[in-house]
Design an enzyme around this catalytic site. Structure first.
Site, mmCIF file in Angstrom:
data_model
loop_
_atom_site.group_PDB
_atom_site.id
_atom_site.type_symbol
_atom_site.label_atom_id
_atom_site.label_comp_id
_atom_site.label_asym_id
_atom_site.label_seq_id
_atom_site.Cartn_x
_atom_site.Cartn_y
_atom_site.Cartn_z
ATOM 1 N N GLU A 95 -33.674 -4.427 29.446
ATOM 2 C CA GLU A 95 -33.739 -5.616 30.297
ATOM 3 C C GLU A 95 -33.963 -5.206 31.753
ATOM 4 O OE1 GLU A 95 -34.452 -8.473 30.767
ATOM 5 O OE2 GLU A 95 -32.810 -9.895 30.546
ATOM 6 N N ASP A 96 -34.634 -6.070 32.511
ATOM 7 C CA ASP A 96 -34.880 -5.761 33.924
ATOM 8 C C ASP A 96 -33.616 -5.910 34.765
ATOM 9 O OD1 ASP A 96 -34.833 -8.528 33.576
ATOM 10 O OD2 ASP A 96 -36.616 -8.929 34.764
ATOM 11 N N ASP A 99 -27.789 -10.721 35.401
ATOM 12 C CA ASP A 99 -27.274 -11.571 36.470
ATOM 13 C C ASP A 99 -26.020 -12.280 35.926
ATOM 14 O OD1 ASP A 99 -27.127 -13.140 38.748
ATOM 15 O OD2 ASP A 99 -28.797 -14.424 38.235
ATOM 16 N N PHE A 148 -31.778 -12.084 45.647
ATOM 17 C CA PHE A 148 -32.866 -12.281 44.697
ATOM 18 C C PHE A 148 -33.918 -11.214 44.953
ATOM 19 C CE2 PHE A 148 -36.408 -14.173 42.483
ATOM 20 C CZ PHE A 148 -35.781 -14.653 41.350
ATOM 21 N N ARG A 161 -44.677 -9.350 40.333
ATOM 22 C CA ARG A 161 -44.289 -8.386 39.290
ATOM 23 C C ARG A 161 -44.969 -7.033 39.485
ATOM 24 N NH1 ARG A 161 -41.547 -11.197 35.217
ATOM 25 N NH2 ARG A 161 -42.234 -13.325 34.848
HETATM 26 P P1 IMP Z 1 -29.001 -13.987 33.436
HETATM 27 O O1 IMP Z 1 -29.165 -14.696 32.142
HETATM 28 O O2 IMP Z 1 -28.390 -14.887 34.485
HETATM 29 O O3 IMP Z 1 -28.266 -12.681 33.326
HETATM 30 O O4 IMP Z 1 -30.442 -13.723 34.014
HETATM 31 C C1 IMP Z 1 -31.199 -12.672 33.604
HETATM 32 C C2 IMP Z 1 -32.657 -12.963 33.804
HETATM 33 O O5 IMP Z 1 -32.864 -13.743 34.986
HETATM 34 C C3 IMP Z 1 -33.407 -11.689 34.030
HETATM 35 O O6 IMP Z 1 -33.942 -11.238 32.824
HETATM 36 C C4 IMP Z 1 -34.469 -12.098 35.014
HETATM 37 O O7 IMP Z 1 -35.613 -12.528 34.307
HETATM 38 C C5 IMP Z 1 -33.905 -13.253 35.765
HETATM 39 N N1 IMP Z 1 -33.350 -12.841 37.085
HETATM 40 C C6 IMP Z 1 -32.060 -12.787 37.454
HETATM 41 N N2 IMP Z 1 -31.923 -12.388 38.726
HETATM 42 C C7 IMP Z 1 -33.168 -12.164 39.178
HETATM 43 C C8 IMP Z 1 -33.699 -11.686 40.436
HETATM 44 O O8 IMP Z 1 -33.003 -11.374 41.413
HETATM 45 N N3 IMP Z 1 -35.057 -11.588 40.495
HETATM 46 C C9 IMP Z 1 -35.890 -11.918 39.470
HETATM 47 N N4 IMP Z 1 -35.432 -12.331 38.274
HETATM 48 C C10 IMP Z 1 -34.091 -12.460 38.134
HETATM 49 MG MG MG Z 2 -35.958 -10.950 32.357
#
Ligand code: IMP
Ligand code: MG
Length: 176
Positions: A95-96, A99, A148, A161
């Site tokens: 995963e990238d 959050d 962000f 990207r």
């Molecule tokens: P989560 O479900 O809140 O953990 O969000 C994870 C997903 O949200 C990641 O796979 C990203 O695609 C996106 N995401 C969360 N924070 C960022 C950020 O700072 N920049 C870009 N994408 C983000």
């Molecule tokens: Mg993602």
């Protein structure tokens, strides 16, 4: 727009990728590694990471969506699923960024139901203070503050990207 100097430089990212790939190579020796790249965000990280993994592996992709621009909807959708049968195999989710943890937790639970031998997680970036759902991160790149970020696969509204580094993103009035 992208602000200031990179939060993480190309060199910092590449050094970390090599370190993580080294650990993965050791841990997965003799196993049946299936790397699952969580698209779109993890495509660049995954392609760099697997170039440095020195054990045989299979690669597959899953496309998940939970974000609209810079806000999590909290509702995870699988837009495109894996093609591999992962039963009895060793799954590594790549995963990238983690959050809230909602996306990865949803995907992890989904994989656990497929009866793999193991499921582990490799995440490049961790916004730990934002966590709502606890997910175990086995291989973590960098812990970052609650900002962000874009670049190295990560987007704002599907843009930025292609940046080779990670930068902090601040909305201009046209982008809001
Ligand atoms: P989560 O479900 O809140 O953990 O969000 C994870 C997903 O949200 C990641 O796979 C990203 O695609 C996106 N995401 C969360 N924070 C960022 C950020 O700072 N920049 C870009 N994408 C983000
Ligand atoms: Mg993602």
């Amino acid at each position: 727009m992208v602000t200031g100097k990179p939060l993480l430089t190309v060199n910092q990212i590449q050094d970390k990728v090599i370190e993580l790939a080294g650990r993965i190579s050791t841990d997965y020796a003799g196993k049946d590694l299936v790397v699952i790249s969580i698209l779109k965000g993890a495509f660049m990280f995954t392609s760099d990471l697997i170039r440095h993994i020195r054990v045989p592996l299979t690669i597959d992709f899953i496309t998940a969506k939970s974000y609209q621009k810079d806000k999590s909807t909290g509702d995870v959708k699988i837009l495109c699923d894996i093609k591999e049968d992962v039963r009895g195999r060793d799954v590594l989710l790549v995963e990238d960024i983690i959050d809230s943890g909602i996306t990865l937790n949803y995907i992890r639970e989904r994989f656990l139901q497929m009866s793999p031998r193991s499921v582990k997680i490799c995440g490049l970036l961790d916004k730990k203070e934002r966590r709502i759902v606890d997910v175990p991160i086995d291989y973590r790149g960098f812990e970052i503050p609650d900002v962000f970020v874009v670049g190295y696969g990560l987007d704002y509204d599907n843009k930025y990207r292609n940046l080779p580094y990670v930068a902090i993103f601040k909305k201009t009035s046209e982008e809001a």
